[in-house]
Design a protein around this motif. Structure first.
Motif, PDB file in Angstrom:
ATOM      1  N   LEU A 125      -0.454   5.028  -1.780  1.00 36.91           N
ATOM      2  CA  LEU A 125       0.040   6.404  -1.892  1.00 36.91           C
ATOM      3  C   LEU A 125      -1.000   7.312  -2.534  1.00 36.91           C
ATOM      4  N   LEU A 157      -3.521   8.166   0.036  1.00 36.05           N
ATOM      5  CA  LEU A 157      -2.989   9.054   1.068  1.00 36.05           C
ATOM      6  C   LEU A 157      -2.747  10.478   0.565  1.00 36.05           C
ATOM      7  N   GLU A 183      -4.497  11.887   5.758  1.00 38.93           N
ATOM      8  CA  GLU A 183      -4.215  10.755   6.642  1.00 38.93           C
ATOM      9  C   GLU A 183      -5.407   9.811   6.716  1.00 38.93           C
ATOM     10  N   LEU A 185       2.168  -0.849   4.342  1.00 39.11           N
ATOM     11  CA  LEU A 185       2.442   0.421   5.018  1.00 39.11           C
ATOM     12  C   LEU A 185       3.796   0.401   5.721  1.00 39.11           C
ATOM     13  N   ARG A 222       6.671   2.993   4.982  1.00 35.29           N
ATOM     14  CA  ARG A 222       7.215   3.788   6.099  1.00 35.29           C
ATOM     15  C   ARG A 222       8.731   3.624   6.178  1.00 35.29           C
ATOM     16  N   VAL A 265       5.828   7.162   3.814  1.00 30.54           N
ATOM     17  CA  VAL A 265       4.637   7.263   4.668  1.00 30.54           C
ATOM     18  C   VAL A 265       5.080   7.580   6.088  1.00 30.54           C
ATOM     19  N   TYR A 283      -1.986   7.058   9.037  1.00 26.68           N
ATOM     20  CA  TYR A 283      -0.901   7.040   8.067  1.00 26.68           C
ATOM     21  C   TYR A 283      -1.092   8.189   7.096  1.00 26.68           C
ATOM     22  N   LEU A 309       0.925  10.513   3.765  1.00 28.04           N
ATOM     23  CA  LEU A 309       1.939  10.557   2.708  1.00 28.04           C
ATOM     24  C   LEU A 309       3.084  11.465   3.128  1.00 28.04           C
TER      25      LEU A 309
END
Length: 120
Positions: free
Chosen positions: A23, A26, A30, A51, A55, A60, A71, A73
């Motif tokens: 995190l 991110l 991305e 991840l 998600r 995410v 990916y 945040l």
């Protein structure tokens, strides 16, 4: 009652230090899983597993960009954590206010003390 040992919510998901590191990375934007794995010193499958958890709990987002999956945040998922932690903000503010009052009283008391004979 104690929380179940699951990653079904943001609290449990971020309990894992490597997920918190993801995190943090991110926050800057991305990134593909290969880049995250490299920067975290883990294998791509390990990073993918983390991840997936992030998600699933809404921290995410992923989008396709050509052959890559990027990916990013989704800070909205952190709202319950922010609200929970925010409940402690008043406690800390009051604690620091009391400390400020104590230090101010201590300084004032020292200024009001008569000088010692050694000071003259």
């Amino acid at each position: 009652m104690a929380r179940a040992a699951t990653t079904s919510d943001a609290f449990n998901a971020i309990a894992e230090p490597q997920r918190r590191e993801i995190l943090v990375l991110l926050r800057d934007g991305e990134r593909p899983v290969t880049e995250l794995a490299r920067d975290l010193g883990m294998s791509q499958p390990q990073a993918s597993k983390h991840l997936r958890v992030l998600r699933e709990v809404g921290l995410v987002q992923v989008r396709g960009a050509g052959k890559q999956r990027l990916y990013g945040l989704d800070a909205r998922g952190l709202r319950p954590i922010h609200e929970w932690v925010g409940g402690f903000e008043r406690f800390w503010n009051e604690t620091f206010d009391r400390l400020d009052d104590y230090v101010r009283d201590l300084k004032q008391a020292r200024q009001e003390e008569p000088p010692d004979d050694d000071d003259q």
